[in-house]
Write an enzyme that holds these catalytic residues in place. Sequence first.
Site, PDB file in Angstrom:
ATOM      1  N   ASN A   6      21.788  21.191 150.335  1.00 17.78           N
ATOM      2  CA  ASN A   6      20.597  21.664 151.055  1.00 17.78           C
ATOM      3  C   ASN A   6      20.953  21.708 152.534  1.00 17.78           C
ATOM      4  O   ASN A   6      21.027  20.679 153.184  1.00 17.78           O
ATOM      5  CB  ASN A   6      19.434  20.691 150.791  1.00 17.78           C
ATOM      6  CG  ASN A   6      18.221  20.997 151.654  1.00 17.78           C
ATOM      7  OD1 ASN A   6      18.121  22.083 152.238  1.00 17.78           O
ATOM      8  ND2 ASN A   6      17.304  20.049 151.730  1.00 17.78           N
ATOM      9  N   TRP A   7      21.159  22.922 153.030  1.00 18.96           N
ATOM     10  CA  TRP A   7      21.616  23.059 154.425  1.00 18.96           C
ATOM     11  C   TRP A   7      20.490  22.928 155.440  1.00 18.96           C
ATOM     12  O   TRP A   7      20.728  22.939 156.633  1.00 18.96           O
ATOM     13  CB  TRP A   7      22.310  24.418 154.611  1.00 18.96           C
ATOM     14  CG  TRP A   7      23.655  24.513 153.991  1.00 18.96           C
ATOM     15  CD1 TRP A   7      24.272  23.596 153.197  1.00 18.96           C
ATOM     16  CD2 TRP A   7      24.576  25.608 154.123  1.00 18.96           C
ATOM     17  NE1 TRP A   7      25.515  24.044 152.820  1.00 18.96           N
ATOM     18  CE2 TRP A   7      25.717  25.288 153.378  1.00 18.96           C
ATOM     19  CE3 TRP A   7      24.521  26.829 154.791  1.00 18.96           C
ATOM     20  CZ2 TRP A   7      26.823  26.139 153.290  1.00 18.96           C
ATOM     21  CZ3 TRP A   7      25.609  27.683 154.694  1.00 18.96           C
ATOM     22  CH2 TRP A   7      26.750  27.338 153.953  1.00 18.96           C
ATOM     23  N   LYS A   8      19.260  22.902 154.965  1.00 18.85           N
ATOM     24  CA  LYS A   8      18.101  22.831 155.872  1.00 18.85           C
ATOM     25  C   LYS A   8      18.205  23.952 156.917  1.00 18.85           C
ATOM     26  O   LYS A   8      18.638  25.050 156.578  1.00 18.85           O
ATOM     27  CB  LYS A   8      18.014  21.443 156.499  1.00 18.85           C
ATOM     28  CG  LYS A   8      18.118  20.351 155.430  1.00 18.85           C
ATOM     29  CD  LYS A   8      17.728  18.986 155.867  1.00 18.85           C
ATOM     30  CE  LYS A   8      17.872  18.050 154.680  1.00 18.85           C
ATOM     31  NZ  LYS A   8      17.378  16.725 154.917  1.00 18.85           N
ATOM     32  N   HIS A  94      10.291  19.956 148.936  1.00 21.61           N
ATOM     33  CA  HIS A  94      11.157  19.009 149.647  1.00 21.61           C
ATOM     34  C   HIS A  94      10.281  18.147 150.554  1.00 21.61           C
ATOM     35  O   HIS A  94       9.272  18.628 151.085  1.00 21.61           O
ATOM     36  CB  HIS A  94      12.198  19.777 150.468  1.00 21.61           C
ATOM     37  CG  HIS A  94      13.197  18.867 151.086  1.00 21.61           C
ATOM     38  ND1 HIS A  94      12.940  18.184 152.245  1.00 21.61           N
ATOM     39  CD2 HIS A  94      14.434  18.487 150.687  1.00 21.61           C
ATOM     40  CE1 HIS A  94      13.993  17.421 152.536  1.00 21.61           C
ATOM     41  NE2 HIS A  94      14.911  17.598 151.603  1.00 21.61           N
ATOM     42  N   GLU A  96      10.479  17.283 153.507  1.00 21.08           N
ATOM     43  CA  GLU A  96      10.204  17.850 154.838  1.00 21.08           C
ATOM     44  C   GLU A  96       9.102  18.899 154.754  1.00 21.08           C
ATOM     45  O   GLU A  96       8.301  19.045 155.671  1.00 21.08           O
ATOM     46  CB  GLU A  96      11.506  18.420 155.436  1.00 21.08           C
ATOM     47  CG  GLU A  96      12.422  17.293 155.909  1.00 21.08           C
ATOM     48  CD  GLU A  96      13.904  17.562 155.776  1.00 21.08           C
ATOM     49  OE1 GLU A  96      14.316  18.722 155.664  1.00 21.08           O
ATOM     50  OE2 GLU A  96      14.669  16.575 155.770  1.00 21.08           O
ATOM     51  N   SER A 213      20.932  10.684 151.653  1.00 24.41           N
ATOM     52  CA  SER A 213      22.137  10.056 152.210  1.00 24.41           C
ATOM     53  C   SER A 213      23.280   9.917 151.205  1.00 24.41           C
ATOM     54  O   SER A 213      24.025   8.931 151.238  1.00 24.41           O
ATOM     55  CB  SER A 213      21.793   8.702 152.840  1.00 24.41           C
ATOM     56  OG  SER A 213      20.885   8.880 153.908  1.00 24.41           O
ATOM     57  N   GLY A 234      22.069  16.742 151.661  1.00 24.58           N
ATOM     58  CA  GLY A 234      21.741  17.410 152.921  1.00 24.58           C
ATOM     59  C   GLY A 234      22.934  17.379 153.858  1.00 24.58           C
ATOM     60  O   GLY A 234      23.897  18.156 153.721  1.00 24.58           O
ATOM     61  N   GLY A 235      22.905  16.447 154.807  1.00 26.93           N
ATOM     62  CA  GLY A 235      23.913  16.376 155.867  1.00 26.93           C
ATOM     63  C   GLY A 235      25.355  16.485 155.380  1.00 26.93           C
ATOM     64  O   GLY A 235      26.165  17.220 155.961  1.00 26.93           O
TER      65      GLY A 235
END
Length: 252
Positions: A6-8, A94, A96, A213, A234-235
């Site tokens: 998930n690159w956001k 999600h 967010e 994470s 994500g990150g």
Amino acid sequence: MICAGNWKMFKGPQETRSYFEEFLGLISPEQSSNFVFFVPAINLLVAKEFLSTGKVKIGWGAQNCYFTSEGAFTGENSPQVLAQVGATHCLVGHSERRQIFGETDSWCAQKVAVIQEAGMIPVLCLGETAQERERHQTESVIVRQLKQGLAEVKDKNKHKPLWIAYEPVWAIGTGKVATPEQAGEAHSILRHTLEDLWGKNRASEIPLLYGGSVKPENSRSLALQKNVDGFLVGGASLQPQTFCQIYENALS
Ligand code: PGA
């Protein structure tokens, strides 16, 4: 073992190109079907160019969509159009989106249903906040999000592909990963809830991803949990090497 990135709101078309050029050199065609990328909508056609080539079978899709096919909905993406351009998956709910943009369980339910209708795989995200965990409400929150999120799935679509991502809000982007036991416990609650809803066989077909994470250092211990079928990252999905390492370590 599924690895979904998930690159956001990171990367533009040029960075997306460089990423996939490098990424495709790191994995074999056989491994490719384990990966899915949720890129910013503006990069979807670049993702298609690299990932829908016939040589590799990598999923890709949007991080959100609206729940009607067209209309006066400024800023939204149509699920039908996403499917038309070849997207295979779409994230729903999600944390967010829920926390920053006020998405409700009932919106998520409508999105899950239209994504299935459009022929894509919805990935319903859910998870408790730190406060809810402290108050021992984890189970009630995730069961509610799951049941309400699936409430609009039509009988004829009950056998269509569907994924769930458990992402405790306190673990997203914080470096605080759930312990394997915490992840395993939540996943087993989700599996049992799916069994109650749709029976054991159907429940066993639905991949349950863990997110929050995930890194190369923790993917192995999380992957060992019985009901963890993959990850939503994500990150650590923003660097091709790191993302591949999460997958490699999970299998090692
Ligand atoms: P993270 O994000 O891996 O950066 O914690 C996960 C997600 O938001 O899906």
